[in-house]
Motif scaffolding. Structure first.
Motif, PDB file in Angstrom:
ATOM      1  N   ILE A 235       7.524  20.295  41.768  1.00 29.68           N
ATOM      2  CA  ILE A 235       6.079  20.509  42.237  1.00 29.68           C
ATOM      3  C   ILE A 235       5.361  19.044  41.570  1.00 29.68           C
ATOM      4  O   ILE A 235       5.537  18.814  40.145  1.00 29.68           O
ATOM      5  CB  ILE A 235       5.364  21.675  41.490  1.00 29.68           C
ATOM      6  N   ASP A 236       4.695  18.386  42.372  1.00 32.39           N
ATOM      7  CA  ASP A 236       3.885  17.195  41.862  1.00 32.39           C
ATOM      8  C   ASP A 236       2.913  17.462  40.603  1.00 32.39           C
ATOM      9  O   ASP A 236       2.127  18.604  40.835  1.00 32.39           O
ATOM     10  CB  ASP A 236       3.139  16.425  43.035  1.00 32.39           C
ATOM     11  N   PRO A 237       2.733  16.807  39.705  1.00 33.34           N
ATOM     12  CA  PRO A 237       1.714  16.921  38.598  1.00 33.34           C
ATOM     13  C   PRO A 237       0.371  17.458  39.188  1.00 33.34           C
ATOM     14  O   PRO A 237      -0.219  18.335  38.518  1.00 33.34           O
ATOM     15  CB  PRO A 237       1.696  15.824  37.806  1.00 33.34           C
ATOM     16  N   GLU A 238      -0.109  16.806  40.242  1.00 30.48           N
ATOM     17  CA  GLU A 238      -1.470  17.187  40.514  1.00 30.48           C
ATOM     18  C   GLU A 238      -1.568  18.440  41.227  1.00 30.48           C
ATOM     19  O   GLU A 238      -2.786  19.159  41.711  1.00 30.48           O
ATOM     20  CB  GLU A 238      -1.988  15.907  41.401  1.00 30.48           C
ATOM     21  N   GLN A 239      -0.438  18.834  41.909  1.00 34.10           N
ATOM     22  CA  GLN A 239      -0.464  20.194  42.356  1.00 34.10           C
ATOM     23  C   GLN A 239      -0.192  21.398  41.525  1.00 34.10           C
ATOM     24  O   GLN A 239      -0.343  22.551  41.753  1.00 34.10           O
ATOM     25  CB  GLN A 239       0.965  20.247  43.339  1.00 34.10           C
ATOM     26  N   GLN A 240       0.246  20.944  40.331  1.00 28.06           N
ATOM     27  CA  GLN A 240       0.512  22.067  39.500  1.00 28.06           C
ATOM     28  C   GLN A 240      -0.233  23.045  38.929  1.00 28.06           C
ATOM     29  O   GLN A 240      -0.149  24.206  38.547  1.00 28.06           O
ATOM     30  CB  GLN A 240       1.533  21.321  38.101  1.00 28.06           C
TER      31      GLN A 240
ATOM     32  N   GLY B 174       1.752  25.162  49.177  1.00 28.31           N
ATOM     33  CA  GLY B 174       2.247  23.728  49.141  1.00 28.31           C
ATOM     34  C   GLY B 174       2.078  22.967  50.435  1.00 28.31           C
ATOM     35  O   GLY B 174       2.332  23.743  51.363  1.00 28.31           O
TER      36      GLY B 174
ATOM     37  N   ASN C 190       6.172  21.227  52.334  1.00 25.19           N
ATOM     38  CA  ASN C 190       7.262  21.937  52.103  1.00 25.19           C
ATOM     39  C   ASN C 190       7.985  22.126  53.219  1.00 25.19           C
ATOM     40  O   ASN C 190       7.461  22.036  54.562  1.00 25.19           O
ATOM     41  CB  ASN C 190       6.858  23.227  51.604  1.00 25.19           C
TER      42      ASN C 190
ATOM     43  N   SER D  29       7.231  21.055  35.408  1.00 26.06           N
ATOM     44  CA  SER D  29       8.304  20.820  36.686  1.00 26.06           C
ATOM     45  C   SER D  29       8.116  19.099  36.544  1.00 26.06           C
ATOM     46  O   SER D  29       7.080  18.614  36.449  1.00 26.06           O
ATOM     47  CB  SER D  29       7.927  21.296  37.948  1.00 26.06           C
ATOM     48  N   THR D  30       9.369  18.495  36.750  1.00 19.57           N
ATOM     49  CA  THR D  30       9.552  17.100  36.934  1.00 19.57           C
ATOM     50  C   THR D  30       9.886  16.986  38.462  1.00 19.57           C
ATOM     51  O   THR D  30      11.025  17.572  38.960  1.00 19.57           O
ATOM     52  CB  THR D  30      10.480  16.437  36.030  1.00 19.57           C
ATOM     53  N   PRO D  31       9.167  16.591  39.216  1.00 22.24           N
ATOM     54  CA  PRO D  31       9.578  16.309  40.684  1.00 22.24           C
ATOM     55  C   PRO D  31      10.841  15.845  41.003  1.00 22.24           C
ATOM     56  O   PRO D  31      11.509  14.978  40.391  1.00 22.24           O
ATOM     57  CB  PRO D  31       8.326  15.523  41.298  1.00 22.24           C
ATOM     58  N   GLY D  32      11.583  16.509  41.692  1.00 24.83           N
ATOM     59  CA  GLY D  32      12.896  16.312  42.220  1.00 24.83           C
ATOM     60  C   GLY D  32      14.017  16.776  41.127  1.00 24.83           C
ATOM     61  O   GLY D  32      15.342  16.915  41.338  1.00 24.83           O
TER      62      GLY D  32
END
Ligand SMILES: Nc1ncnc2c1ncn2[C@@H]1O[C@H](COP(=O)(O)OP(=O)(O)OP(=O)(O)O)[C@@H](O)[C@H]1O
Ligand SMILES: [Mg+2]
Length: 399
Positions: A333-338, A348, A351, A379-382
Motif C-alpha cells: 500500500i502506498d504511504p499516502e494511502q496507508q 483502494g 487495484n 508496508s513497502t510498496p511492492g
C-alpha cells in the motif's frame, strides 16, 4: 457615553494661575481637562491620552509652545490634535504667522476673551465627538462585515460538506446495490436452473451429492449478503456510539487456529495458503466474536489483495500486550494511502482486484480501539503489507 468616555482637553502653561484661569473658562459637562506645566509634561500626557484639542502657551522656559507643536505634528498619534496657541506677547511680534506655520488652528492673545474661547472649544469638541462617533460606526461596520464574512465561509463549508455527503451517499447506494446484486444474481440463476430441472422432471439433478453442493453454494451467497448487512449495521453503530463489547475470557492462539482453519478453503479458492505461528496460548478479557471479525477482515483482505502469494499469521505475546500480525506478499500500500484505507468507504484505487465496500478496516480499527488496542499497517510498496492488531492483556475484567 459622555460620562464613560469624557472628551479630553489639554492645556499647557508654565504659570499655575494661567492654567487655573483657562481651566475655569473651558471646563464643562462630559469634559476632562488635563493640565501640564511644561512641554515635557505635556508630551507625557499626549502619549497616554487622546485629546480633542490642546491649548499651548507660546512662551515657556525649556521647550516652548512652538517646539512642542512641532513635536506633536511629527508624531502620528498627536498629528491630528487641533492646537490653539495662547500668548501674552503683543500682536506686533507677529506670533500669529509663526503659530499658523507651526500648524495651529488659532492664536489667542491675552487677556483672553472668555466667550470667544468657550465658543471655539465648543466647535472643536463637537468636531472631535463627531469624528469619534464616525470612527466607532466604521469600527462596528467593519466588525459586522467580518462576522458576515465568517458566516459566509461557514455556510460555504457546510454546503461543500453537504455536497460531499450527497455524492458519497449516491456512490454508496450504487456500491451497495452492486455488492448485493452479485450474490443475489447467483442465487436467482440457481433457482431458475432448479425450476427448469423440476419442470423437465430431471430428478437426477437433485441427488444427495448435488443437493449438498447446491446448499453449500447457496450458503456462500447468503453469507456474503449477511456480511454486507452486518457491516453496514456496524458502521451505523459506530457512528451513533452504540458499538459495545461482550467481553469474556478468550484464548487467542486457539481462536487464530480456528479462523485460519475455517478460511483455508477460501484461501485455496483464491490460490494461496495461510500459515500460522501461534505457539504461546494467551488469554485476555476480550469480545471473542469481535476479535474474530477483525482477524477475518485482515485475512480476507490478504487473500483478496495479496496477489495469491502465501499469507502468514503470527501471534506475539508480550508482558502487557498480545499482537496478531497478518503479513502478505502482495503489491502493498502506498504511504499516502496507508491512513486513508482505515476511513469508511475508502477503497483502494488501481487495484486489479475488485474491492468491497471499503468498510472492513474502518470497522476493524474501531473494534480494536474499543478494546483499548490498536490496528496499524506497515508496508513497502511492492513488498506486501503487515497489519498488526495489538490487544491489551488484562488479568481481571475491567470495572
Ligand atoms: N493486504 C492489503 N494489501 C493491499 N491493499 C489492501 C490490503 N488490505 C486492504 N487494502 C486496501 O485497503 C482498502 C480498504 O480495505 P477494507 O478492508 O477497509 O475495504 P474493502 O476490502 O475494500 O471492502 P470490505 O472490507 O468492506 O469488503 C481496500 O480496498 C484495498 O485497496
Ligand atoms: Mg476488506
Amino acid at each position: 457615553m459622555q460620562a464613560e468616555h469624557p472628551t479630553k482637553l489639554l492645556i499647557v502653561d508654565d504659570l499655575p494661575e494661567n492654567l487655573q484661569a483657562l481651566n475655569a473658562v473651558i471646563r464643562g459637562d462630559g469634559r476632562q481637562i488635563f493640565q501640564a506645566g511644561s512641554g515635557e509634561e505635556a508630551l507625557a500626557l499626549l502619549l497616554q491620552h487622546d485629546f480633542a484639542m490642546a491649548f499651548l502657551d507660546v512662551q515657556m522656559p525649556g521647550m516652548d509652545g512652538f517646539e512642542l507643536a512641532e513635536l506633536m505634528r511629527g508624531t502620528e498619534r498627536t498629528r491630528q490634535i487641533p492646537i490653539v496657541f495662547v500668548t501674552a506677547a503683543g500682536k506686533e511680534l507677529n506670533y500669529s504667522f509663526k503659530g499658523y506655520e507651526a500648524g495651529a488652528v488659532d492664536v489667542l492673545y491675552k487677556p483672553l476673551d472668555s466667550r470667544a474661547v468657550r465658543s471655539k472649544v465648543e466647535v472643536f469638541v463637537a468636531l472631535y465627538e463627531q469624528r469619534e462617533a464616525t470612527r466607532a460606526q466604521v469600527r462596528a461596520l467593519e466588525l459586522a462585515r467580518q462576522k458576515q464574512e465568517a458566516t459566509l465561509a461557514e455556510l460555504n463549508a457546510a454546503q461543500a460538506q453537504l455536497q460531499r455527503a450527497l455524492a458519497m451517499r449516491d456512490e454508496f447506494m450504487s456500491m451497495v446495490s452492486h455488492e448485493m446484486r452479485t450474490p443475489l444474481n447467483t442465487l436467482y440463476l440457481e433457482t431458475q436452473l432448479r425450476k427448469m430441472q423440476l419442470e423437465r422432471g430431471n430428478m437426477a439433478a437433485f441427488g444427495a451429492e448435488q443437493l449438498q453442493r447446491m446448499v453449500a453454494r447457496d450458503d456462500r451467497q447468503i453469507q456474503s449478503i449477511i456480511r454486507l448487512i452486518d457491516d453496514m449495521l456496524d458502521v451505523s453503530r459506530i457512528r451513533s456510539g452504540k458499538l459495545s463489547l461482550r467481553p469474556g475470557w478468550v484464548e487467542l492462539s486457539g481462536l487464530l487456529r480456528r479462523v485460519v482453519h475455517d478460511l483455508t478453503p477460501q484461501a485455496a479458492t483464491a490460490g494461496c495458503t495461510i500459515s500460522l505461528e501461534a505457539d504461546t496460548p494467551v488469554s485476555g478479557w476480550w469480545d471473542e466474536f469481535r476479535i474474530e471479525q477483525i482477524v477475518v477482515n485482515l485475512l480476507t483482505n490478504a487473500l483478496r489483495y495479496g496477489a495469491q502469494r502465501p499469507v502468514a499469521v503470527t501471534l506475539v505475546v508480550e508482558q502487557d500486550v498480545a499482537r496478531v500480525e497478518v503479513r502478505d506478499q502482495g503489491p502493498g500500500i502506498d504511504p499516502e494511502q496507508q491512513q486513508k484505507i482505515f476511513e469508511p468507504y475508502e477503497r483502494g484505487v488501481g487495484n486489479e482486484v475488485p474491492a468491497g465496500l471499503g468498510l472492513g478496516l474502518y470497522i476493524s480499527r474501531e473494534l480494536a480501539e474499543v478494546h483499548e488496542g490498536t490496528l496499524t499497517v506497515s508496508s513497502t510498496p511492492g513488498e506486501g503489507a503487515v497489519f498488526t492488531l495489538t490487544l491489551p492483556r488484562r488479568d481481571a475484567p475491567p470495572a
